[in-house]
Design an enzyme around this catalytic site. Sequence first.
Site, PDB file in Angstrom:
ATOM      1  N   HIS A 536       0.819  -1.220   0.000  1.00  0.00           N
ATOM      2  CA  HIS A 536       0.000   0.000   0.000  1.00  0.00           C
ATOM      3  C   HIS A 536       0.852   1.270   0.000  1.00  0.00           C
ATOM      4  O   HIS A 536       0.379   2.325   0.413  1.00  0.00           O
ATOM      5  CB  HIS A 536      -0.891   0.038   1.258  1.00  0.00           C
ATOM      6  N   HIS A 579      -6.781  -0.491   3.226  1.00  0.00           N
ATOM      7  CA  HIS A 579      -6.345  -1.030   1.931  1.00  0.00           C
ATOM      8  C   HIS A 579      -6.634   0.074   0.907  1.00  0.00           C
ATOM      9  O   HIS A 579      -7.682   0.717   0.967  1.00  0.00           O
ATOM     10  CB  HIS A 579      -7.124  -2.291   1.600  1.00  0.00           C
TER      11      HIS A 579
HETATM   12  C1  FAD Z   1      -0.266  -7.816  -4.132  1.00  0.00           C
HETATM   13  C2  FAD Z   1      -1.153  -6.639  -3.837  1.00  0.00           C
HETATM   14  C3  FAD Z   1      -2.265  -6.806  -3.018  1.00  0.00           C
HETATM   15  C4  FAD Z   1      -3.096  -5.718  -2.740  1.00  0.00           C
HETATM   16  N1  FAD Z   1      -4.246  -5.930  -2.030  1.00  0.00           N
HETATM   17  C5  FAD Z   1      -5.143  -4.925  -1.906  1.00  0.00           C
HETATM   18  C6  FAD Z   1      -6.439  -5.157  -1.363  1.00  0.00           C
HETATM   19  O1  FAD Z   1      -6.793  -6.286  -1.011  1.00  0.00           O
HETATM   20  N2  FAD Z   1      -7.279  -4.105  -1.252  1.00  0.00           N
HETATM   21  C7  FAD Z   1      -6.933  -2.834  -1.630  1.00  0.00           C
HETATM   22  O2  FAD Z   1      -7.728  -1.919  -1.440  1.00  0.00           O
HETATM   23  N3  FAD Z   1      -5.727  -2.589  -2.182  1.00  0.00           N
HETATM   24  C8  FAD Z   1      -4.841  -3.596  -2.359  1.00  0.00           C
HETATM   25  N4  FAD Z   1      -3.653  -3.373  -2.982  1.00  0.00           N
HETATM   26  C9  FAD Z   1      -3.296  -1.992  -3.348  1.00  0.00           C
HETATM   27  C10 FAD Z   1      -3.982  -1.423  -4.590  1.00  0.00           C
HETATM   28  O3  FAD Z   1      -4.188  -2.401  -5.568  1.00  0.00           O
HETATM   29  C11 FAD Z   1      -3.103  -0.284  -5.102  1.00  0.00           C
HETATM   30  O4  FAD Z   1      -2.989   0.698  -4.081  1.00  0.00           O
HETATM   31  C12 FAD Z   1      -3.615   0.418  -6.360  1.00  0.00           C
HETATM   32  O5  FAD Z   1      -3.818  -0.489  -7.404  1.00  0.00           O
HETATM   33  C13 FAD Z   1      -2.606   1.470  -6.788  1.00  0.00           C
HETATM   34  O6  FAD Z   1      -3.047   2.104  -7.951  1.00  0.00           O
HETATM   35  P1  FAD Z   1      -2.059   2.940  -8.865  1.00  0.00           P
HETATM   36  O7  FAD Z   1      -2.868   3.451  -9.999  1.00  0.00           O
HETATM   37  O8  FAD Z   1      -1.338   3.914  -8.010  1.00  0.00           O
HETATM   38  O9  FAD Z   1      -0.954   1.899  -9.375  1.00  0.00           O
HETATM   39  P2  FAD Z   1      -1.123   0.526 -10.202  1.00  0.00           P
HETATM   40  O10 FAD Z   1      -2.520   0.025 -10.116  1.00  0.00           O
HETATM   41  O11 FAD Z   1      -0.049  -0.374  -9.731  1.00  0.00           O
HETATM   42  O12 FAD Z   1      -0.855   0.965 -11.711  1.00  0.00           O
HETATM   43  C14 FAD Z   1       0.389   1.379 -12.216  1.00  0.00           C
HETATM   44  C15 FAD Z   1       0.456   0.986 -13.698  1.00  0.00           C
HETATM   45  O13 FAD Z   1       1.549   1.641 -14.331  1.00  0.00           O
HETATM   46  C16 FAD Z   1       2.182   0.716 -15.199  1.00  0.00           C
HETATM   47  N5  FAD Z   1       3.557   1.169 -15.391  1.00  0.00           N
HETATM   48  C17 FAD Z   1       4.536   1.286 -14.470  1.00  0.00           C
HETATM   49  N6  FAD Z   1       5.662   1.723 -15.034  1.00  0.00           N
HETATM   50  C18 FAD Z   1       5.405   1.912 -16.343  1.00  0.00           C
HETATM   51  C19 FAD Z   1       6.187   2.355 -17.446  1.00  0.00           C
HETATM   52  N7  FAD Z   1       7.465   2.695 -17.294  1.00  0.00           N
HETATM   53  N8  FAD Z   1       5.602   2.437 -18.658  1.00  0.00           N
HETATM   54  C20 FAD Z   1       4.296   2.106 -18.837  1.00  0.00           C
HETATM   55  N9  FAD Z   1       3.519   1.648 -17.821  1.00  0.00           N
HETATM   56  C21 FAD Z   1       4.065   1.559 -16.585  1.00  0.00           C
HETATM   57  C22 FAD Z   1       2.072  -0.599 -14.447  1.00  0.00           C
HETATM   58  O14 FAD Z   1       2.290  -1.711 -15.267  1.00  0.00           O
HETATM   59  C23 FAD Z   1       0.654  -0.521 -13.895  1.00  0.00           C
HETATM   60  O15 FAD Z   1      -0.282  -1.001 -14.833  1.00  0.00           O
HETATM   61  C24 FAD Z   1      -2.789  -4.433  -3.272  1.00  0.00           C
HETATM   62  C25 FAD Z   1      -1.682  -4.269  -4.103  1.00  0.00           C
HETATM   63  C26 FAD Z   1      -0.864  -5.366  -4.403  1.00  0.00           C
HETATM   64  C27 FAD Z   1       0.318  -5.158  -5.303  1.00  0.00           C
END
Ligand code: FAD
Length: 601
Positions: A536, A579
Amino acid sequence: MSLEQQLAKVEDVADKTFDFVIIGGGLAGCVLAARLSENPEVSVAVLEAGKSHINDPLVSIPDGWMRQAFNPEYDWLFRTKPQSRVQNGITTPDAKPNPSFYWSRGKGLGGSSNINFLFWTRPSREEVDAVEKLGNPGWNWQRFFKAAKRCETLVETPVSNDPDYLDLFHADSVGHPVSLSMTQALAAYGIPVIDDALGGNLSGTFKCPNNIDTRTGTRSTAATSYLYPALARPNLSVLTDAYVTRILTSKEEDQAVAKAVEFKHGGGTYAVKVGREAILSSSTVKSPHILELSGIGNHEILERLGIPVVADLPGVGENLQDHLILANPTWALKPEKGIVTSDTIGQPEIAEKLKALYGDDNGGPLYFALSGCTFIPIQTFSDRADELIAAFEKKLLEKADRLPVGLKEQYELQLKMLKDKNVPDIEIVVFPINMQPGSFDTPFVGLLPSIGHPISRGSIHAVSKDPEVQPEIDPNYIEEDLDLELLVDALKFVRKVASEDAWKAITSGELLPGPDVATDDQIRENVKQNVSTTWHACGTCSMMPREKGGVVDPHLKVYGTKNIRVADLSTWPLLSAVHTQALVYGIAEIAADVIKADNGI
Ligand SMILES: Cc1cc2nc3c(=O)[nH]c(=O)nc-3n(C[C@H](O)[C@H](O)[C@H](O)COP(=O)(O)OP(=O)(O)OC[C@H]3O[C@@H](n4cnc5c(N)ncnc54)[C@H](O)[C@@H]3O)c2cc1C
């Protein structure tokens, strides 16, 4: 046209101009792509490093995350810098002891919403209001709550007629049987069952919803719910296998202006031109990394790596905060109770029976998800709450003059939340899942406590100008004593709860840490040896005033730039105890409103 056919090809994107170029098709990126392309006059490109994962059973079957983790097609498999104070045997499968931690992150359209554990929680009102108090007008509970609800649809769940559940819960809120015993045991400590945990007050225990569409039994992701329905729009181009290496800028009136976004695809290097804005939605790990690769960050770090400085912004990559969870408290379940755990589902004879009943489908009526959440304040779980709070307050006063202003203000808000009995300080997760199959010959369940508002701060920085070299992640776990002491008291509390008759009715004793861990020092050592990330982490592109160490302003615009924004979890400056996925949907929805308003679209 199938969804796959609606994806862009490299020639649709390379050298073309789009109003908005979104870097990362993860959780926030999918929301933004769908919202910004609602206006047919506006063109939007999404560059996602991973695969599309369209109709991929490992994503759509809710428990598929167990098979996605550590699979490089789905998981970035980041690794932290070796940590000096803590060890971990759960998320470091290759060797123990090994002081480096795996940090899973979802890769592909949907990002970490594909791979997460499906818990659906929303922050406390006070936690969101604290973000406004850090110098971000408008980022308060009221606005957040309204925006965050836009991503939800409540689907009626099958009703249980089990009389035990009817006593305690609404019939449509039934969770894992272990959670019921846990709830009854918690009642002995005055911990209430709450029925509106998504409404801004989550102090108590509850059955948290999951992002599963019960009509199909499949996982709901940011891709399935936001991106795919928008994919046919002619003004939206989504390219997968597109690894963004940097944002190319020019300088105008002392500001960096994004002109193009460079990416690698199929062995070639290309660029897509930026009409209006480049938006980083690449996660807490990669958004600061791409900024640094683009010359935006602490000039000392950039100069050392030979990256020309475009904007000197020392906050980039700093203020990293992560929930640390104690991953080993485990109890044996009485086999005669027949309680289903991840181990039981995996047994061949059970798997065969399930297949005969439900078929080999994408989830179907049976899915395995987690739902037992308990959030409690320090006053409930620690016998020395006053002492710990006073020690933190004293330390804060002593260090006040030496702390960076932004951090001092964060700590003051954290102190206020510690004193506030309405704001939970730890979570206890009921975890009927075996991360190390075969480790016990009896079914078991974990009661895992995690810290809600860590005091320790870490950083994520580029270590090379080569974009293929991943950044150094240093969560700096347990730099501050309070983080350790909270987990020590949390373990003691969990043991008390487990000594209640309701818990003993289904369990036959503590497996871990076991009787050899009894004294405070032994408990402290056990904590240090068995912590894990909960994935997180936030804060590396914090939304705060620039002079306080911020990276983006309340419009999520990167300081020193004219048209670069960050919209993802990296912008959240003070970690909420929950979460984080529902939080990120809320951030992304607000980001879409702000970007539309600022551009008059
Ligand atoms: C294993 C795990 C379990 C979790 N469990 C929970 C849960 O049960 N409940 C909950 O509420 N939250 C949970 N979370 C947290 C939640 O999923 C994240 O906080 C949320 O998805 C973050 O969103 P984001 O948009 O910041 O990043 P992300 O959803 O990670 O998206 C980032 C995106 O950018 C892309 N990217 C990165 N670098 C590049 C690049 N150089 N070029 C092009 N694309 C790129 C990645 O491939 C990805 O698709 C969990 C996370 C993980 C990893």
